[in-house]
Design a protein around this motif. Structure first.
Motif, short mmCIF file in Angstrom:
data_model
loop_
_atom_site.label_atom_id
_atom_site.label_comp_id
_atom_site.label_asym_id
_atom_site.label_seq_id
_atom_site.Cartn_x
_atom_site.Cartn_y
_atom_site.Cartn_z
N GLU A 243 41.02 36.19 45.24
CA GLU A 243 42.23 35.98 44.46
C GLU A 243 41.92 34.65 43.69
O GLU A 243 41.33 33.86 43.83
CB GLU A 243 43.29 35.54 45.51
N SER B 261 42.20 42.71 49.58
CA SER B 261 43.31 42.13 48.80
C SER B 261 42.47 41.52 47.74
O SER B 261 41.53 40.88 47.58
CB SER B 261 43.90 40.74 49.59
N ARG C 226 43.98 39.85 44.06
CA ARG C 226 45.24 39.48 43.47
C ARG C 226 44.87 38.44 42.49
O ARG C 226 43.96 37.64 42.44
CB ARG C 226 46.11 38.80 44.52
N SER C 227 45.61 38.54 41.09
CA SER C 227 45.65 37.39 40.25
C SER C 227 44.39 37.08 39.72
O SER C 227 44.12 36.03 39.65
CB SER C 227 46.44 36.11 40.88
N THR D 183 45.69 45.78 49.12
CA THR D 183 46.59 45.17 48.21
C THR D 183 46.02 44.75 47.00
O THR D 183 44.86 44.12 46.96
CB THR D 183 47.19 43.86 48.76
N THR E 115 47.28 43.44 43.19
CA THR E 115 48.54 42.83 42.55
C THR E 115 48.18 41.85 41.60
O THR E 115 47.44 41.12 41.57
CB THR E 115 49.68 42.44 43.39
N GLY E 116 48.75 41.80 40.50
CA GLY E 116 48.78 40.72 39.39
C GLY E 116 47.59 40.62 38.71
O GLY E 116 46.95 39.48 38.33
N ASN E 117 46.72 41.62 38.53
CA ASN E 117 45.29 41.43 37.69
C ASN E 117 45.54 42.06 36.38
O ASN E 117 45.76 43.10 36.28
CB ASN E 117 44.30 42.27 38.49
N GLU F 45 49.92 48.62 44.99
CA GLU F 45 49.40 48.40 44.00
C GLU F 45 50.45 47.91 42.93
O GLU F 45 51.59 48.63 42.57
CB GLU F 45 48.58 49.61 43.38
N ASN G 95 49.89 45.24 37.81
CA ASN G 95 48.46 45.05 36.95
C ASN G 95 48.36 45.70 35.64
O ASN G 95 49.83 46.04 35.05
CB ASN G 95 47.67 46.10 37.88
#
Length: 626
Positions: A546, A567, A569-570, A589, A591-593, A616, A619
């Motif tokens: 993350e 996970s 993320r970001s 999980t 998210t936010g990539n 998901e 992205n």
């Protein structure tokens, strides 16, 4: 003359004696007083029944010691006062021979107290409050098998009426009696005395024969002498806010369970307790003028020694004979500069040195051989920690050491120690870990928030850990120093290291050390581009990646086969998951990539042999790379 037994069944007061506030730090009453004190009812309401046989069946037939009124064969007393004892039950002329059976008896006036004249044994707890200046009606009383409370009496000057009292089964409480000058009558055999806020009390005269028990003295503004305690040989003493007390002369015990001294402005030393050799708990708190521990020269063994917030204490001299302490806590002593005075100290189970603003070093304990647990934190001027230089290398259990929030600390000496249990280093001025070069066995390692740390060199001999944490070290660029590490049982956390570019120097981790319990978290490392050092890990419990701004791919995770939770993320630069070799994942999980496309994620999931719980979102969109 036949003994008359008076049975008194009394409705209890709305507030019980155990609930009375006797001041800060008050201990629990021994045994709990009254036993029924949670019940409530009108004050003084009672019913009286004579014991076996008619009261006054022998003798004059006069009721009580006053000689007025006919003896009754039963009935009830007037509201608000205990009944008179039956005829022949007591009084100076009749003798002291009656028992009074009560659960909890609250006397609030001289007239009510007079009804107890002649009673020798009180079966319950007696509380006396209000304007009751004369306790002579209790001159026959020898035994109370509950507790005794004398409080908030504006005119009481002495306890002479209790001169026959021999034993109280529970606590004797004497407090908030502003005119009380003597407590001599309270020196009956008892497990505890609580004497608090008696503004005129100057001494404990009358306690000369007391040999055992717990004595609690709080807020007696004129109490200046403890000379009456010369025969106390076992039990404990608590002294709180007795500002006129300038000496501890009179405490001759060689052994005590507890000695607590706090907020005693008149004390500058501990002179007077020179014979004390062993204490269970010794606490010195918030004594603003205490500048010396003189008086403790014979002290050899303490279970718990706590020195807190004594503003003038600049040295530990006086403790030169101390050999063993289970728990030593030295906290918020602004004048203390080192540990000089602990010359003979050989063993500690636990050491806490916290918040000492002038402390420069831990010099002063040259004989220390064994310490199981030490927390040294928030000492802003601390430069060196060498109290552990003579530790036994074979100590079992090994030392667990926390050093934190000491921004000038550059020197640590643990001597020939080869084993540590846990090592936590945070907020120090260390540049590397060379102080621990001799350590080959360690359970957990946590290194965080060290602004000068540029390398982990010094722990190359460590091959196995239960847990590893490297966080918030702004100058650390790699993990050099962890090259000997092969096995991490529970978790690896690498987070918020601003200059960290790679995990090089970690491991290589072998497959034998990669069971399902291990979790790896890489968080908030903005320059991290290389995680190849994770190669060789076959199974994980959890993988968290993350907020790593520069990470492009997951190269290094090709050997990973089984993963319980993933996970990601970001990570704004991450474009592919193709370096992740896991074929079975439960819980995903992603998210936010911002650079990782949904079709790239779909292709990765399609290649899994087993998975569930996929989340998901947020992205990148667009075509997958070839």
């Amino acid at each position: 003359m036949k003994r008359a037994a008076v049975v008194l069944s009394l409705l209890l007061m709305p507030s019980c004696t155990d609930a009375i506030d006797v001041g800060e730090g008050a201990p629990e009453s021994v045994g709990g007083e009254g036993g029924q004190s949670s019940s409530s009812g009108p004050s003084g309401a009672s019913e009286v029944a004579t014991g076996a046989g008619q009261a006054g069946s022998e003798g004059s037939g006069q009721a009580g010691p006053g000689g007025s009124g006919q003896a009754g064969s039963g009935g009830s007393s007037s509201a608000g006062s205990p009944s008179e004892p039956a005829a022949g039950a007591g009084g100076a002329e009749q003798g002291c021979n009656s028992d009074l059976f009560v659960g909890y008896l609250h006397v609030t006036s001289q007239a009510e107290l007079e009804q107890l004249r002649g009673v020798s044994v009180l079966r319950g707890t007696l509380e006396i409050t209000g304007d009751v200046p004369d306790l002579s009606p209790l001159e026959c009383l020898t035994t109370v098998d509950g507790g005794l409370v004398i409080r908030e009496n504006p005119t009481l000057r002495d306890l002479d009426g209790l001169r026959s009292l021999e034993e109280v089964a529970r606590t004797i409480k004497i407090f908030d009696n502003p005119m009380l000058e003597s407590v001599a009558g309270a020196a009956a055999r008892a497990p505890m005395w609580m004497i608090a806020r008696n503004a005129s009390l100057e001494s404990l005269s009358g306690f000369e024969e007391v040999e055992a028990g717990v004595l609690w003295l709080n807020g007696n503004a004129r109490l200046a002498s403890l000379s009456a305690l010369g025969n106390l040989r076992e039990g404990g003493i608590t002294l709180i806010d007795n500002d006129a007390l300038t000496s501890l002369d009179g405490i001759n015990a060689s052994r005590l369970d507890t000695l607590h001294i706090s907020k005693s402005d008149g004390l500058v030393s501990l002179k007077g307790i020179d014979g004390l050799e062993t204490v269970g708990v010794l606490e010195l708190f918030e004594n603003p003028n205490l500048s010396s521990l003189e008086g403790l020269e014979e002290l050899r063994t303490v279970s718990n020694l706590l020195l807190w917030q004594n503003q003038s204490l600049s040295s530990l001299e006086g403790l030169e004979s101390l050999v063993h302490v289970d728990y030593l806590d030295i906290s918020e002593l602004p004048a203390l500069t080192d540990l000089t005075g602990l010359t003979s100290l050989e063993s500690l189970r636990s050491l806490g040195v916290n918040g000492n603003s002038a402390l420069v070093s831990l010099d002063g304990a040259p004989a220390l051989r064994t310490v199981e647990h030490a927390v040294i934190e928030s000492n802003p001027e601390l430069v060196s920690v060498n109290a552990f230089a003579q530790l036994r290398p074979d100590q079992d259990p090994p030392l667990s050491l926390t050093l934190s929030s000491s921004p000038k600390l550059t020197s640590i000496d643990i001597g020939r120690a080869t084993r540590l249990r846990d090592l936590y280093l945070s907020g120090l001025a260390l540049t590397d870990l060379s102080a621990f070069a001799g350590v080959s066995e360690l359970r957990s390692l946590s290194v965080g928030s060290n602004p000068e740390l540029v390398s982990l060199r010094g722990v190359e001999q460590i091959s196995a850990l239960f847990k590893l944490g490297i966080s918030r070290n702004p100058q650390l660029t790699n993990l050099e120093g962890l090259s000997g590490l092969r096995f991490v049982e529970s978790g690896i956390t690498i987070s918020n290291n601003a200059a960290l570019t790679s995990l090089d120097g970690l491991g290589p981790l072998s497959s034998e050390g990669t069971g399902m319990n291990v979790g790896v978290a890489l968080r908030g490392n903005p320059r991290l581009v290389d995680i190849d050092a994770l190669r060789g890990i076959l199974r994980m419990n959890q993988l968290v990646i993350e907020d790593n701004d520069a990470l492009l791919d997951l190269t290094g995770l090709e050997d990973l086969r089984d993963l319980l939770s993933l996970s990601i993320r970001s990570n704004p630069a991450l474009t592919t998951l193709r370096g992740l070799g896991a074929r079975t994942i439960f819980g995903i999980t992603i998210t936010g990539n911002q650079s990782l496309t949904s079709c790239e994620i779909a292709a990765f999931i399609a290649g899994l042999q087993a998975f569930n719980d996929v989340r998901e979102e947020e992205n990148a969109t667009g075509a997958c790379s070839p």
